[in-house]
Design a protein around this motif. Structure first.
Motif, PDB file in Angstrom:
ATOM      1  N   GLN A  69      -4.170  -6.456  -4.074  1.00  7.85           N
ATOM      2  CA  GLN A  69      -4.487  -7.420  -5.133  1.00  7.85           C
ATOM      3  C   GLN A  69      -3.774  -7.077  -6.434  1.00  7.85           C
ATOM      4  O   GLN A  69      -3.262  -7.960  -7.137  1.00  7.85           O
ATOM      5  N   LYS A  70      -3.711  -5.784  -6.767  1.00  5.55           N
ATOM      6  CA  LYS A  70      -3.021  -5.366  -7.987  1.00  5.55           C
ATOM      7  C   LYS A  70      -1.514  -5.648  -7.888  1.00  5.55           C
ATOM      8  O   LYS A  70      -0.893  -6.164  -8.818  1.00  5.55           O
ATOM      9  N   ALA A  71      -0.930  -5.301  -6.740  1.00  2.71           N
ATOM     10  CA  ALA A  71       0.506  -5.523  -6.553  1.00  2.71           C
ATOM     11  C   ALA A  71       0.832  -7.014  -6.565  1.00  2.71           C
ATOM     12  O   ALA A  71       1.846  -7.438  -7.134  1.00  2.71           O
ATOM     13  N   LEU A  72      -0.045  -7.821  -5.954  1.00  7.86           N
ATOM     14  CA  LEU A  72       0.167  -9.268  -5.912  1.00  7.86           C
ATOM     15  C   LEU A  72       0.136  -9.861  -7.319  1.00  7.86           C
ATOM     16  O   LEU A  72       0.958 -10.724  -7.659  1.00  7.86           O
ATOM     17  N   LYS A  88      -6.996   4.669  -3.819  1.00  8.06           N
ATOM     18  CA  LYS A  88      -7.678   3.375  -3.800  1.00  8.06           C
ATOM     19  C   LYS A  88      -7.472   2.736  -2.425  1.00  8.06           C
ATOM     20  O   LYS A  88      -6.514   3.029  -1.714  1.00  8.06           O
ATOM     21  N   ASP A  89      -8.381   1.829  -2.060  1.00  6.56           N
ATOM     22  CA  ASP A  89      -8.261   1.175  -0.759  1.00  6.56           C
ATOM     23  C   ASP A  89      -7.115   0.161  -0.783  1.00  6.56           C
ATOM     24  O   ASP A  89      -6.687  -0.306  -1.840  1.00  6.56           O
ATOM     25  N   ARG A  90      -6.648  -0.192   0.405  1.00 10.74           N
ATOM     26  CA  ARG A  90      -5.484  -1.069   0.534  1.00 10.74           C
ATOM     27  C   ARG A  90      -5.733  -2.455  -0.048  1.00 10.74           C
ATOM     28  O   ARG A  90      -4.822  -3.063  -0.616  1.00 10.74           O
ATOM     29  N   GLN A 131       3.971   3.271  -9.310  1.00  2.00           N
ATOM     30  CA  GLN A 131       3.251   4.522  -9.050  1.00  2.00           C
ATOM     31  C   GLN A 131       2.978   4.731  -7.566  1.00  2.00           C
ATOM     32  O   GLN A 131       3.114   5.844  -7.054  1.00  2.00           O
ATOM     33  N   VAL A 132       2.603   3.672  -6.872  1.00  6.49           N
ATOM     34  CA  VAL A 132       2.182   3.812  -5.472  1.00  6.49           C
ATOM     35  C   VAL A 132       3.379   3.915  -4.535  1.00  6.49           C
ATOM     36  O   VAL A 132       3.386   4.725  -3.610  1.00  6.49           O
ATOM     37  N   GLU A 133       4.407   3.102  -4.772  1.00  2.72           N
ATOM     38  CA  GLU A 133       5.527   3.053  -3.833  1.00  2.72           C
ATOM     39  C   GLU A 133       6.825   3.627  -4.391  1.00  2.72           C
ATOM     40  O   GLU A 133       7.839   3.634  -3.708  1.00  2.72           O
ATOM     41  N   GLY A 134       6.819   4.087  -5.633  1.00  4.60           N
ATOM     42  CA  GLY A 134       7.977   4.805  -6.154  1.00  4.60           C
ATOM     43  C   GLY A 134       9.234   3.989  -6.294  1.00  4.60           C
ATOM     44  O   GLY A 134      10.355   4.504  -6.189  1.00  4.60           O
ATOM     45  N   GLY A 135       9.068   2.681  -6.523  1.00  4.98           N
ATOM     46  CA  GLY A 135      10.207   1.811  -6.775  1.00  4.98           C
ATOM     47  C   GLY A 135       9.865   0.876  -7.913  1.00  4.98           C
ATOM     48  O   GLY A 135       8.687   0.651  -8.205  1.00  4.98           O
ATOM     49  N   GLY A 173       0.822  -1.207   0.000  1.00  7.42           N
ATOM     50  CA  GLY A 173       0.000   0.000   0.000  1.00  7.42           C
ATOM     51  C   GLY A 173       0.850   1.248   0.000  1.00  7.42           C
ATOM     52  O   GLY A 173       2.084   1.183   0.055  1.00  7.42           O
ATOM     53  N   TYR A 174       0.202   2.385  -0.047  1.00 10.09           N
ATOM     54  CA  TYR A 174       0.900   3.673  -0.030  1.00 10.09           C
ATOM     55  C   TYR A 174       1.494   3.892   1.357  1.00 10.09           C
ATOM     56  O   TYR A 174       0.803   3.758   2.368  1.00 10.09           O
ATOM     57  N   ASN A 175       2.782   4.243   1.397  1.00 11.81           N
ATOM     58  CA  ASN A 175       3.476   4.430   2.665  1.00 11.81           C
ATOM     59  C   ASN A 175       3.764   5.911   2.878  1.00 11.81           C
ATOM     60  O   ASN A 175       4.641   6.490   2.228  1.00 11.81           O
TER      61      ASN A 175
END
Length: 309
Positions: A40-43, A33-35, A287-291, A16-18
């Motif tokens: 699910q998208k990241a997985l 978006k919710d966690r 996009q979410v975690e910048g890595g 999720g977004y940190n």
């Protein structure tokens, strides 16, 4: 320059977004978006990357993240752990307090059960002093020539870097790399990537001419062909790639599809002269975690234990 033939990845349990890392990672974007959706998208992106690498005969050690406490950045193990060709496991001091829980004994136990370990160095004590060195995010290491390239930032403390370099027999090559707004770029492995015979480098990000000249001269003197990228390409994670070898000994360069799309045809051709390109689509993670993909891969240089029987 040794190239890893085994890679460690951590399958996320609470991506999720940190907010804590967003303080100095300007590549992060709040998704709105919710966690659960993000997880699910990241997985899905993670599992697809694992499948793709294995289809290229890459040896992977995939470890499972634990659900509690939630660790939104667990997908990036290279920041807290690295291994070295001389048999070391090294644990690093992390900037964000909620990332320090990624350093789990059970993960280390799994590694030591399967691989020969000569020594374990734990540099975590510097967290209490507010000084950090985030693994192969902070450092791009040339083991053959005993050099560390490092862009100084809040995540990469000069004093800890110098202590680490001295303790392990490295020379530290230090510079400042900035983004379009003049902010220090949080990790060196966004600015540059080092392969056996090539180096991808965002020259525009190193504004001090003498620092850039020094970096380029050292890369060229160690027989690395420099492939320059622009700041715009840096924002597309074109500097965040990793050369690896598969079980057949073939050289591959893993990069994101975003990075691949940002490269010019001549840059692609240059990279392909050194290894086969393996682009991986990880847009949510980027996009979410910048890595990007290099951050998801911790190299295992350790020798595998011989199983009895």
């Amino acid at each position: 320059m040794p190239v890893a033939s085994t890679l460690l990845m951590v399958r996320p349990a609470a991506f999720g977004y940190n907010d804590e890392t967003a303080a100095n990672n300007f590549f992060q974007h709040h998704p709105g978006k919710d966690r659960h959706t993000l997880q699910q998208k990241a997985l899905a992106e993670f599992d697809a990357m694992v499948d793709l690498l294995r289809s290229h005969d890459v040896e992977l050690l995939v470890l499972e993240d634990s659900k509690e406490p939630p660790k939104p950045d667990a997908i990036f193990p290279n920041n807290w752990i690295s291994t070295s060709p001389d048999g070391k496991i090294i644990i690093y001091p992390m900037y964000a307090p909620n990332r320090r829980t990624e350093k789990r004994d059970e993960l280390l136990d799994q590694i030591t059960r399967e691989y020969m370990v000569a020594d374990v160095q734990d540099w975590s004590e510097f967290e209490a002093e507010g000084r950090f060195l985030e693994g192969t995010g902070s450092m791009v290491i040339d083991y053959d020539h005993e050099m560390i390239y490092a862009a100084i930032s809040e995540r990469t403390s000069l004093s800890v870097l110098e202590k680490f370099a001295s303790a392990n027999g490295f020379q530290a090559i230090v510079f400042l790399a900035t983004d379009k707004e003049g902010h220090p770029i949080y990790h060196t492995n966004v600015v540059m990537a080092l392969g056996e015979k090539f180096a991808v480098l965002c020259e525009e990000a190193i504004e001090e001419e003498w620092e850039l000249i020094a970096v380029k001269q050292l890369l060229e003197s160690t027989d690395h062909t420099i492939i320059p990228i622009t700041r715009d390409q840096l924002y597309a994670f074109a500097g965040n790639m990793l050369e690896i070898k598969n079980k057949k000994g073939e050289s591959l360069i893993v990069l994101s599809q975003t990075a691949m799309n940002a490269l010019r045809p001549d840059q692609v051709q240059q990279l392909q002269s050194f290894a086969t390109l393996v682009p991986v689509a990880v847009p949510t993670i980027e996009q979410v975690e910048g890595g990007s993909v290099r951050c998801m891969l911790a190299e295992i240089f350790l020798q595998r234990k011989v199983k009895e029987g």
